[in-house]
Write an enzyme that holds these catalytic residues in place. Structure first.
Site, PDB file in Angstrom:
ATOM      1  N   LEU A  82      -8.283   9.635  -9.272  1.00  0.00           N
ATOM      2  CA  LEU A  82      -7.383  10.515  -9.887  1.00  0.00           C
ATOM      3  C   LEU A  82      -6.870  11.597  -8.879  1.00  0.00           C
ATOM      4  O   LEU A  82      -7.091  12.543  -8.664  1.00  0.00           O
ATOM      5  CB  LEU A  82      -8.024  11.326 -10.777  1.00  0.00           C
ATOM      6  CG  LEU A  82      -8.557  10.529 -12.269  1.00  0.00           C
ATOM      7  CD1 LEU A  82      -9.382  11.418 -13.098  1.00  0.00           C
ATOM      8  CD2 LEU A  82      -7.495   9.947 -12.823  1.00  0.00           C
TER       9      LEU A  82
ATOM     10  N   ASP B 244       7.071  -5.809  -1.732  1.00  0.00           N
ATOM     11  CA  ASP B 244       8.039  -6.712  -0.861  1.00  0.00           C
ATOM     12  C   ASP B 244       8.465  -5.776   0.298  1.00  0.00           C
ATOM     13  O   ASP B 244       9.000  -6.437   1.336  1.00  0.00           O
ATOM     14  CB  ASP B 244       9.549  -6.689  -1.883  1.00  0.00           C
ATOM     15  CG  ASP B 244       9.872  -5.602  -2.266  1.00  0.00           C
ATOM     16  OD1 ASP B 244       9.444  -4.428  -1.794  1.00  0.00           O
ATOM     17  OD2 ASP B 244      11.271  -5.617  -2.738  1.00  0.00           O
TER      18      ASP B 244
ATOM     19  N   TYR C  22       3.582   3.436   5.019  1.00  0.00           N
ATOM     20  CA  TYR C  22       2.926   2.851   3.742  1.00  0.00           C
ATOM     21  C   TYR C  22       3.194   1.196   3.726  1.00  0.00           C
ATOM     22  O   TYR C  22       2.261   0.583   3.549  1.00  0.00           O
ATOM     23  CB  TYR C  22       4.205   3.146   2.791  1.00  0.00           C
ATOM     24  CG  TYR C  22       4.115   2.310   1.270  1.00  0.00           C
ATOM     25  CD1 TYR C  22       2.709   2.341   0.757  1.00  0.00           C
ATOM     26  CD2 TYR C  22       5.027   1.394   1.055  1.00  0.00           C
ATOM     27  CE1 TYR C  22       2.796   1.514  -0.284  1.00  0.00           C
ATOM     28  CE2 TYR C  22       5.016   0.837  -0.163  1.00  0.00           C
ATOM     29  CZ  TYR C  22       3.698   0.745  -1.042  1.00  0.00           C
ATOM     30  OH  TYR C  22       3.733  -0.110  -2.077  1.00  0.00           O
ATOM     31  N   SER C  23       4.468   0.734   4.374  1.00  0.00           N
ATOM     32  CA  SER C  23       4.504  -0.679   4.190  1.00  0.00           C
ATOM     33  C   SER C  23       3.288  -1.370   5.332  1.00  0.00           C
ATOM     34  O   SER C  23       2.974  -2.306   5.201  1.00  0.00           O
ATOM     35  CB  SER C  23       5.833  -1.314   4.474  1.00  0.00           C
ATOM     36  OG  SER C  23       6.643  -0.593   5.613  1.00  0.00           O
TER      37      SER C  23
ATOM     38  N   LYS D  13       0.228  -1.436   3.838  1.00  0.00           N
ATOM     39  CA  LYS D  13      -0.024  -2.569   2.502  1.00  0.00           C
ATOM     40  C   LYS D  13       0.316  -3.995   3.320  1.00  0.00           C
ATOM     41  O   LYS D  13      -0.656  -4.809   3.030  1.00  0.00           O
ATOM     42  CB  LYS D  13       1.280  -2.582   1.735  1.00  0.00           C
ATOM     43  CG  LYS D  13       1.272  -1.215   0.925  1.00  0.00           C
ATOM     44  CD  LYS D  13       0.047  -1.411  -0.280  1.00  0.00           C
ATOM     45  CE  LYS D  13       0.251  -2.326  -1.125  1.00  0.00           C
ATOM     46  NZ  LYS D  13      -0.841  -2.384  -2.128  1.00  0.00           N
TER      47      LYS D  13
ATOM     48  N   ASN E  39      10.615  -2.867  -6.548  1.00  0.00           N
ATOM     49  CA  ASN E  39      10.712  -1.618  -6.845  1.00  0.00           C
ATOM     50  C   ASN E  39      10.413  -1.781  -8.447  1.00  0.00           C
ATOM     51  O   ASN E  39      11.381  -2.367  -9.123  1.00  0.00           O
ATOM     52  CB  ASN E  39      11.993  -0.630  -6.721  1.00  0.00           C
ATOM     53  CG  ASN E  39      11.782  -0.164  -5.180  1.00  0.00           C
ATOM     54  OD1 ASN E  39      11.887  -1.112  -4.077  1.00  0.00           O
ATOM     55  ND2 ASN E  39      11.851   0.922  -4.848  1.00  0.00           N
TER      56      ASN E  39
HETATM   57  P1  NAD Z   1       0.703   5.065  -7.927  1.00  0.00           P
HETATM   58  O1  NAD Z   1       0.752   6.001  -6.721  1.00  0.00           O
HETATM   59  O2  NAD Z   1       1.429   5.488  -9.126  1.00  0.00           O
HETATM   60  O3  NAD Z   1      -0.862   4.838  -8.454  1.00  0.00           O
HETATM   61  C1  NAD Z   1      -1.801   4.754  -7.593  1.00  0.00           C
HETATM   62  C2  NAD Z   1      -3.218   4.913  -8.156  1.00  0.00           C
HETATM   63  O4  NAD Z   1      -4.425   4.540  -7.191  1.00  0.00           O
HETATM   64  C3  NAD Z   1      -3.472   6.248  -8.594  1.00  0.00           C
HETATM   65  O5  NAD Z   1      -3.994   6.292 -10.037  1.00  0.00           O
HETATM   66  C4  NAD Z   1      -4.399   7.106  -7.650  1.00  0.00           C
HETATM   67  O6  NAD Z   1      -5.444   8.138  -8.509  1.00  0.00           O
HETATM   68  C5  NAD Z   1      -5.272   5.815  -7.389  1.00  0.00           C
HETATM   69  N1  NAD Z   1      -5.997   5.936  -6.092  1.00  0.00           N
HETATM   70  C6  NAD Z   1      -5.359   6.189  -4.951  1.00  0.00           C
HETATM   71  N2  NAD Z   1      -6.153   6.381  -3.907  1.00  0.00           N
HETATM   72  C7  NAD Z   1      -7.417   5.943  -4.479  1.00  0.00           C
HETATM   73  C8  NAD Z   1      -8.714   5.549  -3.913  1.00  0.00           C
HETATM   74  N3  NAD Z   1      -8.921   5.785  -2.657  1.00  0.00           N
HETATM   75  N4  NAD Z   1      -9.660   5.154  -4.837  1.00  0.00           N
HETATM   76  C9  NAD Z   1      -9.175   5.051  -6.053  1.00  0.00           C
HETATM   77  N5  NAD Z   1      -7.947   5.242  -6.413  1.00  0.00           N
HETATM   78  C10 NAD Z   1      -7.174   5.432  -5.987  1.00  0.00           C
HETATM   79  O7  NAD Z   1       0.973   3.685  -7.674  1.00  0.00           O
HETATM   80  P2  NAD Z   1       1.891   2.449  -8.172  1.00  0.00           P
HETATM   81  O8  NAD Z   1       3.317   2.839  -8.243  1.00  0.00           O
HETATM   82  O9  NAD Z   1       1.008   2.274  -9.714  1.00  0.00           O
HETATM   83  O10 NAD Z   1       1.348   1.206  -7.416  1.00  0.00           O
HETATM   84  C11 NAD Z   1       0.375   0.471  -7.655  1.00  0.00           C
HETATM   85  C12 NAD Z   1       0.127  -0.540  -6.749  1.00  0.00           C
HETATM   86  O11 NAD Z   1       1.589  -1.440  -6.649  1.00  0.00           O
HETATM   87  C13 NAD Z   1       0.188  -0.287  -5.405  1.00  0.00           C
HETATM   88  O12 NAD Z   1      -0.732  -1.035  -4.532  1.00  0.00           O
HETATM   89  C14 NAD Z   1       1.538  -0.573  -4.798  1.00  0.00           C
HETATM   90  O13 NAD Z   1       1.295  -0.516  -3.124  1.00  0.00           O
HETATM   91  C15 NAD Z   1       2.111  -1.645  -5.352  1.00  0.00           C
HETATM   92  N6  NAD Z   1       3.534  -1.548  -5.623  1.00  0.00           N
HETATM   93  C16 NAD Z   1       4.142  -0.664  -6.177  1.00  0.00           C
HETATM   94  C17 NAD Z   1       5.535  -0.781  -6.403  1.00  0.00           C
HETATM   95  C18 NAD Z   1       6.483   0.388  -7.170  1.00  0.00           C
HETATM   96  O14 NAD Z   1       7.508   0.126  -7.293  1.00  0.00           O
HETATM   97  N7  NAD Z   1       5.646   1.360  -7.637  1.00  0.00           N
HETATM   98  C19 NAD Z   1       6.146  -2.170  -6.157  1.00  0.00           C
HETATM   99  C20 NAD Z   1       5.516  -3.074  -5.705  1.00  0.00           C
HETATM  100  C21 NAD Z   1       4.010  -2.837  -5.324  1.00  0.00           C
HETATM  101  P1  TYD Z   2      11.529   5.433  -3.969  1.00  0.00           P
HETATM  102  O1  TYD Z   2      11.465   5.453  -5.331  1.00  0.00           O
HETATM  103  O2  TYD Z   2      10.585   6.160  -2.977  1.00  0.00           O
HETATM  104  O3  TYD Z   2      10.798   3.663  -3.625  1.00  0.00           O
HETATM  105  P2  TYD Z   2      10.807   3.171  -2.158  1.00  0.00           P
HETATM  106  O4  TYD Z   2      10.991   4.056  -1.065  1.00  0.00           O
HETATM  107  O5  TYD Z   2       9.609   2.640  -2.036  1.00  0.00           O
HETATM  108  O6  TYD Z   2      11.826   2.031  -2.088  1.00  0.00           O
HETATM  109  O7  TYD Z   2      12.860   5.346  -3.278  1.00  0.00           O
HETATM  110  C1  TYD Z   2      13.842   4.057  -3.756  1.00  0.00           C
HETATM  111  C2  TYD Z   2      15.189   4.301  -3.004  1.00  0.00           C
HETATM  112  O8  TYD Z   2      15.828   5.664  -3.374  1.00  0.00           O
HETATM  113  C3  TYD Z   2      14.776   4.540  -1.404  1.00  0.00           C
HETATM  114  O9  TYD Z   2      16.109   3.803  -0.860  1.00  0.00           O
HETATM  115  C4  TYD Z   2      14.737   5.933  -0.909  1.00  0.00           C
HETATM  116  C5  TYD Z   2      15.820   6.610  -2.167  1.00  0.00           C
HETATM  117  N1  TYD Z   2      15.600   7.845  -2.463  1.00  0.00           N
HETATM  118  C6  TYD Z   2      16.613   8.895  -2.743  1.00  0.00           C
HETATM  119  O10 TYD Z   2      17.843   8.644  -2.224  1.00  0.00           O
HETATM  120  N2  TYD Z   2      16.408  10.052  -3.147  1.00  0.00           N
HETATM  121  C7  TYD Z   2      14.998  10.202  -3.406  1.00  0.00           C
HETATM  122  O11 TYD Z   2      14.939  11.650  -3.818  1.00  0.00           O
HETATM  123  C8  TYD Z   2      14.073   9.523  -3.784  1.00  0.00           C
HETATM  124  C9  TYD Z   2      12.579   9.918  -3.925  1.00  0.00           C
HETATM  125  C10 TYD Z   2      14.351   8.197  -3.283  1.00  0.00           C
END
Ligand code: NAD
Ligand code: TYD
Length: 370
Positions: free
Chosen positions: A36, A135, A160-161, A164, A189
């Site tokens: 959380l 990705d 971040y990447s 990962k 995304n």
């Molecule tokens: P999010 O940030 O919405 O959720 C992350 C969750 O992990 C949260 O509930 C947070 O409380 C929990 N968390 C963080 N640190 C923790 C820890 N140390 N121990 C236990 N829980 C912890 O992320 P999301 O967008 O739901 O992404 C989930 C996964 O999918 C991630 O691994 C992310 O890299 C991957 N992913 C996300 C996207 C995207 O577009 N959001 C795309 C591809 C892959």
């Molecule tokens: P984001 O949702 O942060 O995902 P990621 O960076 O993991 O792709 O951003 C998506 C795209 O939108 C990215 O190219 C950054 C851009 N962006 C903006 O232009 N304005 C914003 O306020 C945010 C949060 C993202």
């Protein structure tokens, strides 16, 4: 019947996964482990809180004792690992948390899984560690570059990447060195219900409704591939059911869009929603659409993100041919569903943004989230 441990299940994609799994697999047990952080919201799991097949445990994947005992006590045979720090902008301002959770936390979970599944006499007959990745590990594409495939070399550009990518390599190594049964998916995304409004799409929707600037980084030409979150969840389900051990699978929506086009689409959808639903004018009086102006007037170009990847695109041929994956939503239908969800769940995003959902958690769980 499977016993799942879903890490990060109170986050955006994890919560969607938990809802989907409990609905589609009613005989399975789902234990959520989530620290959380700011991104984790128990309110996103409220509707499953009375389900006997579900348990929530507040805890950190960095806690080795907790993760090991949870896997053992619950007889976990499947881990679906979502927990991560996930926002690129935060990884630029504070990268350490990304190394801690994404790299060390993932390694800790692998060690716990190994202890319970490979080094214990009480191990379940089969097991699976599924790692949810992105990705973004493949780096940035130019306009005419082919989309990322599973064999594209890793070239992460943000903390971040990079974190990962490191976790993906560790997952791979636990199969090759120890025999842990792992799979990994790298997805584009996501957008949809329960997404924290710091990411592009929910942020733009909320700001449009509140009449706040819509900050577009750089010139808005950066391109992402977008997938509706439930399609990602279905992709993970297919990997769990049909994926080959040790393989990685790219999951994508085949919906490449420039950021500025996304923002303009959202503006047009909101103008249309206000024209069709008169109650929105009363609910969101600060919106330009409530005052005869166009939502697009809020678009503001701001300083670009440092090291901003220009384009991501996914070649999902392997998932399509091996797993039978295909997205059920187009970008247009997914965006419509997302806007409707945001309009119907104002209390959720307001509480999440001002932090008051934490009080909600305290009232509903008496301060005890277990
Ligand atoms: P999010 O940030 O919405 O959720 C992350 C969750 O992990 C949260 O509930 C947070 O409380 C929990 N968390 C963080 N640190 C923790 C820890 N140390 N121990 C236990 N829980 C912890 O992320 P999301 O967008 O739901 O992404 C989930 C996964 O999918 C991630 O691994 C992310 O890299 C991957 N992913 C996300 C996207 C995207 O577009 N959001 C795309 C591809 C892959
Ligand atoms: P984001 O949702 O942060 O995902 P990621 O960076 O993991 O792709 O951003 C998506 C795209 O939108 C990215 O190219 C950054 C851009 N962006 C903006 O232009 N304005 C914003 O306020 C945010 C949060 C993202």
């Amino acid at each position: 019947m499977a016993n799942l441990l879903v890490t990060g299940g109170a986050g955006f994609i994890g919560a969607n996964f938990v809802h989907y799994w409990l609905k589609e697999h009613p005989h399975d047990r789902v234990v959520v482990l989530d620290a959380l952080t700011y991104a984790g919201n128990l309110a996103s799991l409220e509707s499953v809180s009375g389900n006997d097949a579900y348990r929530f445990v507040k805890g950190d994947i960095l806690d080795k004792e907790l993760t090991t005992s949870l896997i053992a006590e619950e007889g976990i045979d499947t881990i679906v690992h979502f927990a991560a720090e996930s926002h690129v902008d935060r990884s630029i301002s504070g990268p350490s948390a990304f190394v801690d959770t994404n790299v060390v936390g993932t390694h800790n979970l692998l060690q716990a899984a190994k202890a319970c599944w490979l080094d214990s006499d009480d191990a379940p007959s089969t097991h699976r560690f599924h790692h949810v990745s992105t990705d973004e590990v493949f780096g940035s594409l130019k306009k005419d570059d082919p989309a990322f495939s599973e064999t594209t070399p890793y070239a992460p550009n943000s903390p971040y990447s990079a974190s990962k990518a490191a976790s993906d390599h560790l997952v791979r190594s636990y199969l090759h060195t120890f025999g842990l049964q792992v799979t990994t998916s790298n997805c584009s995304n996501n957008y949809g219900p329960y997404q924290f409004p710091e990411k592009l799409i929910p942020l733009m929707i909320v700001n449009s409704l509140e009449g706040k600037p819509l900050p577009v980084y750089g010139d808005g030409s950066n391109i992402r591939d977008w997938l509706y979150v439930e399609d990602h969840v279905r992709g993970i389900e297919l990997v769990l059911q049909k994926g080959r051990i040790g393989e990685t699978y790219n999951i994508g929506g085949n919906e490449e869009r420039a950021n500025i086009d996304i923002v303009k689409t959202i503006c047009a959808m909101i103008d249309e929603a206000f024209a069709e639903q008169p109650d929105l004018v009363e609910r969101f009086p600060g919106a330009p659409a409530a005052n005869g102006a166009s939502t697009e007037s809020l678009v503001t170009f701001v300083t670009d993100r440092p090291g901003h990847d220009w384009r991501y695109a996914i070649d999902a041929t392997k998932s399509e041919t091996e797993l039978g994956f295909s997205p059920s939503q187009t970008f247009e239908s997914g965006m419509q569903a997302t806007l409707e969800w945001m309009l119907g769940n104002e209390a959720w995003w307001r509480a999440v943004m001002d932090g008051s959902y934490r009080e909600w958690v305290a009232t509903h769980y008496g301060g005890n989230t277990e």
